[in-house]
Each structure stands twice: as C-alpha cells, then as structure tokens.
Enzyme design. Structure first.
Site, PDB file in Angstrom:
ATOM      1  N   SER A 144      79.989 135.214   3.521  1.00  0.00           N
ATOM      2  CA  SER A 144      79.276 135.384   2.249  1.00  0.00           C
ATOM      3  C   SER A 144      79.820 134.353   1.279  1.00  0.00           C
ATOM      4  O   SER A 144      80.939 133.850   1.460  1.00  0.00           O
ATOM      5  CB  SER A 144      79.535 136.796   1.700  1.00  0.00           C
ATOM      6  N   TYR A 157      84.713 144.485   0.010  1.00  0.00           N
ATOM      7  CA  TYR A 157      83.827 143.479   0.604  1.00  0.00           C
ATOM      8  C   TYR A 157      84.423 142.084   0.457  1.00  0.00           C
ATOM      9  O   TYR A 157      84.468 141.305   1.420  1.00  0.00           O
ATOM     10  CB  TYR A 157      82.461 143.550  -0.077  1.00  0.00           C
TER      11      TYR A 157
END
Length: 266
Positions: A144, A157
C-alpha cells in the site's frame, strides 16, 4: 535478460478486486493460475471461469491466511495441482480504521496476522517450492502507499504494510542466489470493495488531492504485477513500486494546504 518464462502463478485473495484482476492479467500472459478465497467460493469460481476462458488452467482453494498452521499447506496443494509455482502474489489482506487509543489487541492481531504473518507463511511456502524446482521465480506482495506513509487511524494496517515491505526486501537479498526476485506493488486508492467503490468507474470519481485526479482501477495494479512477474523485470528486486496516481508526492502540498482538523478522524 534472463530466460525465465513463467507458466504458473498463485494469487491469494483472488476472488475479487486487485487479486482477481491480477489472476486474469497473469492468465493473459500465458500462466495457469492458482486462485484462493477466504469466504466467497462463488466469486472465486467466477475468477476461475475468466481464467479458463483465456485458455489457461485454474484451480481454486479456500484459505484463511491468518490460520498460520494451515495456510502454507494450501499453497502446496495449489502448487501440486499446477505442477509448480513460478510466480506468487501475496494479495490477501484486510484493513482497519481504529485510532491507536481505541484499538483492541484482538483488532491489532487480526490485521497483523492477516496482512503480515499470513503473507510470511504463504511467501515462505511458495519460495520453498521455487528453490526446490531450481527455475527461479517471482514473489510479489501487494502492500500500500501506507507502506511508505502512514494514515491516521490505521496503526495496525500501517505497521503490517511497513513490515511486509521490509520482509520482501529481505526475501529479495536472500533468494537472489536462486534466481528469485521479490518486489512490492504499493497501490494508492483503488476502486475496489475495500475502498467502497467496487462497482464505480474511477474516471467518474474526483480526487483533487491526487495529481491524476482520480482513484486507480484494479487493472492498473494488475498491469504492474504482470510486469514484475515477467522476464522483462529480471534485474529488478527489492523495490516497492507505488501505483498511486502521484499521491505520495503530495505530502508537502497537503501539509501546507490543509485548512481544518478534519484529517484527525479515521
């Protein structure tokens, strides 16, 4: 350029979104595909049907990558069915949207176990098969932009994606001697179910803070993966490729142009 010519690939989380687009992209490139799903077998079979429509073989297995005791065995089963694994894509993942002070240890462990621990177990299983086969290979992790820059309210995350990026760099230096490369693709906002825009055309969504002015499409991520899976990427290893419309370049602009504290909400 090496003579590596991949014919088999396994993609975790390939029942939808980026994983599904990647499965189809790699099938288009001439690979038979191992498809995994967590809880939606019908969607996984739809991915398999797309792969087979391209004249390639597709095999489907259920996996919970957070089930660390059994996840590796699923990769082995798919490799057996395919006759090997030349390309492995660690796409299965989850997100969280809970500020640090409110996060429970159960939420933390769920995200980290899925996005980092599960990636380690499945990457290791695929890597062992590649080393034993002696034909080289490609390992690609879907991280990401938050592998590189954090997001408010996403401590687990962010930590998991930072960790996955670091894991892939170590894999790259350890497995280079076997002709195996390891890289990350770091998506920005992509119009998928995870971002609540699975059925939307990203060209119709306005994102003024992104230089290209819109979210990305899952196929744009899949194209980057397909390149890193190809023989043309033979001298690229240990890198993280942002596919984000320029989002990561906007930090100073955001810092100097944000005029409210709205960003302090998850």
């Amino acid at each position: 350029m090496s003579d590596f010519q991949p014919t088999t690939a396994i993609i975790t989380g390939s029942e939808s979104g980026i994983g599904r687009a990647t499965a189809v992209a790699l099938a288009t490139a001439g690979m038979d595909i191992g498809i995994t799903y967590r809880s939606e077998p019908d969607r996984a079979e739809e991915t398999a049907a797309e792969v087979r429509a391209l004249g390639r073989k597709a095999f489907v297995e259920q996996i919970d990558v957070a089930d660390l005791e059994h996840a590796g065995a699923v990769i082995d089963r798919l490799a057996d069915q395919l006759g090997g694994v030349d390309v492995f894509v660690a796409d299965a993942g989850t997100g969280d949207n809970t500020p640090l002070l409110e996060m429970t240890i159960e939420q933390w462990r769920h995200t980290v176990a899925t996005d980092l621990d599960g990636a380690f177990v499945t990457i290791q299983a695929a890597a062992k098969r590649m080393v034993a086969a002696g034909n080289g290979g490609r390992i690609i992790g879907i991280t990401s932009v938050h592998e590189h820059q954090p997001r408010y309210g996403s401590s687990a995350y962010d930590a998991a994606k930072h960790g996955l990026g670091g894991l892939l760099k170590t894999v790259a230096i350890e497995l280079a001697q076997y002709g195996i490369t390891a890289n990350a693709v770091a998506p920005g906002e992509i119009a998928t179910r995870m971002t609540g825009a699975e059925d939307e055309d990203p060209q119709t969504i306005d994102r003024p803070g992104v230089p290209l002015g819109r979210p990305g499409n899952a196929w744009e991520i899949a194209a980057a993966v397909a390149f890193l899976a190809s023989r043309g990427s033979s001298y690229i290893t240990g890198v993280s490729l942002p596919v984000d419309g320029g989002m990561l370049q906007m930090g100073p602009h955001g810092g100097s142009h944000i005029t409210s504290n709205d960003w302090r909400s998850a």
